[in-house]
Design a protein around this motif. Structure first.
Motif, short mmCIF file in Angstrom:
data_model
loop_
_atom_site.label_atom_id
_atom_site.label_comp_id
_atom_site.label_asym_id
_atom_site.label_seq_id
_atom_site.Cartn_x
_atom_site.Cartn_y
_atom_site.Cartn_z
N UNK A 41 0.86 -1.18 0.00
CA UNK A 41 0.00 0.00 0.00
C UNK A 41 0.89 1.23 0.00
N UNK A 42 0.36 2.39 -0.31
CA UNK A 42 1.18 3.61 -0.31
C UNK A 42 1.88 3.86 1.02
N UNK A 43 1.24 3.47 2.13
CA UNK A 43 1.84 3.67 3.45
C UNK A 43 3.09 2.82 3.68
N UNK A 44 3.32 1.82 2.84
CA UNK A 44 4.46 0.91 2.98
C UNK A 44 5.68 1.37 2.20
N UNK A 45 5.54 2.44 1.44
CA UNK A 45 6.61 2.84 0.51
C UNK A 45 7.54 3.88 1.10
N UNK A 46 8.80 3.83 0.65
CA UNK A 46 9.78 4.86 1.01
C UNK A 46 9.68 6.00 -0.01
N UNK A 47 10.44 7.08 0.14
CA UNK A 47 10.34 8.20 -0.80
C UNK A 47 10.71 7.85 -2.24
N UNK A 48 11.35 6.68 -2.46
CA UNK A 48 11.71 6.25 -3.81
C UNK A 48 10.62 5.41 -4.47
N UNK A 49 9.50 5.21 -3.76
CA UNK A 49 8.40 4.44 -4.31
C UNK A 49 8.57 2.94 -4.19
N UNK A 50 9.49 2.50 -3.36
CA UNK A 50 9.73 1.08 -3.12
C UNK A 50 9.34 0.75 -1.68
N UNK A 51 9.15 -0.55 -1.39
CA UNK A 51 8.78 -0.95 -0.03
C UNK A 51 9.88 -0.50 0.94
N UNK A 52 9.48 0.17 1.99
CA UNK A 52 10.41 0.65 3.01
C UNK A 52 11.13 -0.55 3.64
N UNK A 53 12.43 -0.40 3.89
CA UNK A 53 13.20 -1.47 4.51
C UNK A 53 12.63 -1.90 5.84
N UNK A 54 12.08 -0.98 6.60
CA UNK A 54 11.47 -1.32 7.87
C UNK A 54 10.24 -2.19 7.70
N UNK A 55 9.51 -1.98 6.61
CA UNK A 55 8.34 -2.82 6.33
C UNK A 55 8.78 -4.25 6.01
N UNK A 56 9.88 -4.38 5.27
CA UNK A 56 10.41 -5.71 4.96
C UNK A 56 10.89 -6.41 6.24
N UNK A 57 11.59 -5.69 7.10
CA UNK A 57 12.07 -6.25 8.36
C UNK A 57 10.91 -6.65 9.27
N UNK A 58 9.88 -5.83 9.32
CA UNK A 58 8.71 -6.14 10.15
C UNK A 58 8.02 -7.39 9.66
N UNK A 59 7.86 -7.51 8.34
CA UNK A 59 7.22 -8.70 7.76
C UNK A 59 8.03 -9.95 8.11
N UNK A 60 9.35 -9.87 7.98
CA UNK A 60 10.21 -11.02 8.29
C UNK A 60 10.14 -11.37 9.78
N UNK A 61 10.16 -10.38 10.64
CA UNK A 61 10.11 -10.61 12.08
C UNK A 61 8.80 -11.27 12.48
#
Length: 140
Positions: A41-61
């Motif tokens: 979703x848009x709330x998951x994106x960083x300023x470059x329009x890609x998934x924020x690294x924190x969102x990836x880490x949260x999903x993995x955790x």
């Protein structure tokens, strides 16, 4: 995995408000294995329009925690390592977590995050620390 244990793990994860706040959903659950997904979703994106690294880490955790909990005990993350490989800005991503080793007080969990066409986005390792006996009655 027996139904009582499955129900216990699913109930615990349903109470994980941080998981739901970050749009993570449980997709699969087996003994020593769990998959969480994120519909980007848009709330998951960083300023470059890609998934924020924190969102990836949260999903993995979250996936690692679910996989660890399949023995019925209670765990928290003790440590983790994370390697970013690629990224994407739309679609759905999945974190597949597998318990590689269980000890008396820790569990080692490997996670692969994949995106479109099963493309590898990241890999992670988590050491999960057992903080309680949960439904098994086993003492730690």
């Amino acid at each position: 995995m027996d139904e009582k244990l499955r129900a216990h793990v699913l109930k615990r994860d349903s109470m994980n408000t941080f998981m739901h706040y970050n749009f993570n959903e449980q997709a699969e659950l087996e003994q020593d294995y769990a998959v969480c997904k994120l519909d980007i979703r848009p709330e998951c994106l960083n300023p470059f329009g890609m998934v924020h690294g924190g969102a990836l880490c949260t999903l993995a955790d979250n996936a690692a925690g679910m996989a660890a909990h399949t023995d019925g005990r209670l765990y928290v993350t003790q440590s983790s390592t994370f390697q970013f490989v690629k990224n994407q800005g739309s679609g759905t991503i999945y974190a597949a977590a597998r318990v590689r080793h269980r000890g008396r007080s820790t569990a080692l969990v490997s996670v692969e995050i994949t995106g479109d066409n099963h493309r590898l986005l990241a890999v992670a390792e988590f050491t999960m620390f057992c903080v309680g006996s949960g439904v098994t009655g086993e003492q730690v």
